[in-house]
Design an enzyme around this catalytic site. Structure first.
Site, PDB file in Angstrom:
ATOM      1  N   ASP A 169     -27.769 -18.338  27.846  1.00 16.36           N
ATOM      2  CA  ASP A 169     -28.956 -17.852  28.797  1.00 16.36           C
ATOM      3  C   ASP A 169     -30.213 -18.232  27.859  1.00 16.36           C
ATOM      4  O   ASP A 169     -31.094 -17.504  28.200  1.00 16.36           O
ATOM      5  CB  ASP A 169     -28.891 -16.606  29.209  1.00 16.36           C
ATOM      6  CG  ASP A 169     -27.448 -16.287  29.770  1.00 16.36           C
ATOM      7  OD1 ASP A 169     -27.211 -16.876  30.623  1.00 16.36           O
ATOM      8  OD2 ASP A 169     -26.855 -15.145  29.343  1.00 16.36           O
ATOM      9  N   LYS A 196     -31.311 -23.300  28.858  1.00  8.81           N
ATOM     10  CA  LYS A 196     -30.865 -24.724  28.936  1.00  8.81           C
ATOM     11  C   LYS A 196     -31.013 -25.592  29.913  1.00  8.81           C
ATOM     12  O   LYS A 196     -31.452 -26.729  29.870  1.00  8.81           O
ATOM     13  CB  LYS A 196     -29.382 -24.765  28.576  1.00  8.81           C
ATOM     14  CG  LYS A 196     -29.214 -24.182  26.944  1.00  8.81           C
ATOM     15  CD  LYS A 196     -27.583 -24.343  26.745  1.00  8.81           C
ATOM     16  CE  LYS A 196     -26.698 -23.536  27.529  1.00  8.81           C
ATOM     17  NZ  LYS A 196     -26.952 -21.983  27.626  1.00  8.81           N
ATOM     18  N   GLY A 198     -24.577 -20.355  34.475  1.00 13.14           N
ATOM     19  CA  GLY A 198     -25.327 -20.345  35.218  1.00 13.14           C
ATOM     20  C   GLY A 198     -26.719 -21.084  34.907  1.00 13.14           C
ATOM     21  O   GLY A 198     -27.391 -20.389  34.155  1.00 13.14           O
ATOM     22  N   HIS A 199     -27.073 -22.122  35.281  1.00 16.65           N
ATOM     23  CA  HIS A 199     -28.288 -22.958  34.776  1.00 16.65           C
ATOM     24  C   HIS A 199     -29.413 -22.960  36.020  1.00 16.65           C
ATOM     25  O   HIS A 199     -28.984 -23.643  36.805  1.00 16.65           O
ATOM     26  CB  HIS A 199     -27.867 -24.376  34.436  1.00 16.65           C
ATOM     27  CG  HIS A 199     -26.845 -24.283  32.997  1.00 16.65           C
ATOM     28  ND1 HIS A 199     -26.416 -25.387  32.537  1.00 16.65           N
ATOM     29  CD2 HIS A 199     -26.575 -23.385  32.200  1.00 16.65           C
ATOM     30  CE1 HIS A 199     -25.576 -25.097  31.402  1.00 16.65           C
ATOM     31  NE2 HIS A 199     -25.914 -23.840  31.314  1.00 16.65           N
ATOM     32  N   GLN A 236     -22.940 -21.791  27.885  1.00 14.71           N
ATOM     33  CA  GLN A 236     -22.878 -20.695  27.209  1.00 14.71           C
ATOM     34  C   GLN A 236     -23.567 -20.917  25.825  1.00 14.71           C
ATOM     35  O   GLN A 236     -24.656 -21.642  25.789  1.00 14.71           O
ATOM     36  CB  GLN A 236     -21.409 -20.391  26.725  1.00 14.71           C
ATOM     37  CG  GLN A 236     -20.575 -19.804  28.148  1.00 14.71           C
ATOM     38  CD  GLN A 236     -20.063 -20.791  28.760  1.00 14.71           C
ATOM     39  OE1 GLN A 236     -19.358 -21.615  28.398  1.00 14.71           O
ATOM     40  NE2 GLN A 236     -20.358 -20.755  30.239  1.00 14.71           N
TER      41      GLN A 236
END
Ligand code: IMP
Length: 424
Positions: free
Chosen positions: A12, A15, A39-40, A224
């Site tokens: 988080d 990225k 989750g990007h 991650q």
């Protein structure tokens, strides 16, 4: 130039946005580990996209996006994401999305096992995303996993799935006392998924090695973060893959010789979702303040993230492990309005002082951070475009981080949009 972009904290770090920016100068954007636990978040002209499996490069027309063999794929989640992108008028087809035929698949029993095991762990739960990531990688390591290519051979898929479902059903019934899963239903559903994904499946090793040979540039999108790495993170409070830069080779089939540059992404403070040691975690009202200012809620599970001060011990360890060449510092704008900002520069443990992250988690849990204090700033940074225009104390904060990590900060993010970025 082939770049690996890694999360240098607990994930988080922001990225998604940096990948999106670097995609412009890349031909291929490649995921090499993890699954839809990631989750990007990327914001383009005020429109927000949250991607879990498909590389964020998909938002750039003409770029080729690749899911490497190191990723575990839930086909239902992947197809849903493809439909979601198409509904937002993002082009997705077999000419811009390639999936390794050897990715391991996540099945419904993996997800169920993930949840049941977490429940059984009770107070020692890891706090997983319950997406079935750990159980799918466990099957891979146990050599019972099912890969994308298996879906294209009905007899082989039948045999493998039957064996796995029978085994898992015994566990469900005898260990967890829950109803068994239905073989037929899963078999038919996954054959259907196979049909829809067949044209995207390819030999990624060949694809990427050919591309590199032709001088194309590859951007590796880590998911991650370093401290969630299966080997180097805060085991067992980790994910089941290798987010570190070394994972880019194992997860794609490109040799280490093809990696030219490693960029580490650091948030200007630290966050963590799930359980596990976090020495600089806020223990006071700062927790709520930073969480709400930084909108620190998981992009995949919606869980509130734990927040804390910037930890240079942790970041130093990441820089070393990943061989980081340069840094991107994100969410600096969130720190505006604080009188003093702290940086953890070392840990005190009994009569010792560490300046690098210790491996023993019981030591880590008892470590006391040694803080340095820096003057805060009140100015809103969202509109700042040039480094020279940042308040002096903001620059001091960035320079101190760079000095502590002996690494240059090249990108600074001061807001969610592409435009809210300062290049140094
Ligand atoms: P898993 O990857 O679902 O098995 O979860 C293992 C640990 O990694 C948990 O603490 C999760 O919260 C954390 N985790 C997994 N994916 C992410 C991510 O994308 N960002 C932050 N934490 C994550």
């Amino acid at each position: 130039m082939n770049i690996v972009l890694v999360g240098a904290q607990f994930g988080d770090e922001g990225k998604g946005k940096i990948i999106d920016l670097l995609s412009e100068n890349s031909d291929y954007i490649v995921r090499y580990q993890g699954g839809n636990n990631a989750g990007h978040t990327v914001e383009v002209n005020g429109v927000q996209f949250i991607l879990h499996l498909i590389p964020s490069g998909i938002l750039h027309p003409g770029k080729k996006c690749v899911i490497g063999n190191g990723v575990v794929v839930n086909p239902a989640a992947l197809l849903e994401e493809m439909d979601y992108l198409k509904s937002k008028e993002v082009h997705v087809d077999e000419h811009n999305l390639y999936i390794s035929e050897t990715v391991h698949l996540i099945f419904p029993y993996h997800q169920q096992l993930d949840a049941l095991k977490e429940k059984r762990r009770g107070r020692d739960a890891i706090g997983t995303t319950k997406k079935g990531i750990g159980p799918a990688y466990s099957d891979k390591a146990a050599r019972t996993g099912i890969r994308l290519v298996d879906l294209f051979d009905e007899n082989r898929f039948f045999r493998k799935l039957k064996e796995n479902v029978e085994f898992e059903n015994e566990i469900f019934e005898k260990v967890f006392h829950v109803p068994p899963v239905n073989f037929e239903e899963i078999f038919n559903q996954y054959l259907e998924y196979g049909k829809r994904l067949k044209s995207y499946s390819c030999n990624v090793v060949q694809l990427l090695n050919k591309a590199v040979k032709e001088g194309k540039s590859v951007l590796f999108e880590g998911a991650q973060g370093t401290l969630l790495d299966l080997d180097f993170g805060t085991y067992p409070y980790v994910t089941s893959s290798h987010p570190i830069s070394g994972g880019a080779c194992v997860g794609t089939g490109l040799s280490p010789k093809s990696l030219h540059n490693i960029m580490g992404v650091l948030k200007a403070y630290t966050t963590r979702v799930g359980e596990g040691p976090f020495p600089t975690e806020f223990l006071d009202g700062m927790q709520e303040q930073v969480r709400s200012q930084g909108k620190e809620y998981g992009a995949t599970t919606g869980r509130p993230r734990r927040c804390g001060w910037f930890d240079a011990c942790l970041a130093r360890y990441s820089v070393m492990l990943n061989g980081v060449d340069s840094l991107a510092l994100t969410k600096l704008d969130v720190l505006s309005g604080m009188e003093k900002i702290k940086i953890c520069v070392a840990y005190r443990y009994q009569d010792k002082t560490f300046d690098v992250w210790p491996h023993d988690i019981s030591v880590l849990r008892s470590c006391e951070p040694v803080y340095e204090e820096i003057e805060g700033w009140n100015e809103n940074l969202n509109g700042v475009k040039r480094y020279e225009d940042l308040p002096q104390s903001t620059r001091k904060y960035i320079e101190r981080i760079s000095e502590l990590l002996e690494t240059k900060v090249k990108i600074i993010s001061v807001g969610a949009d592409r435009e809210q970025t300062i290049f140094i």
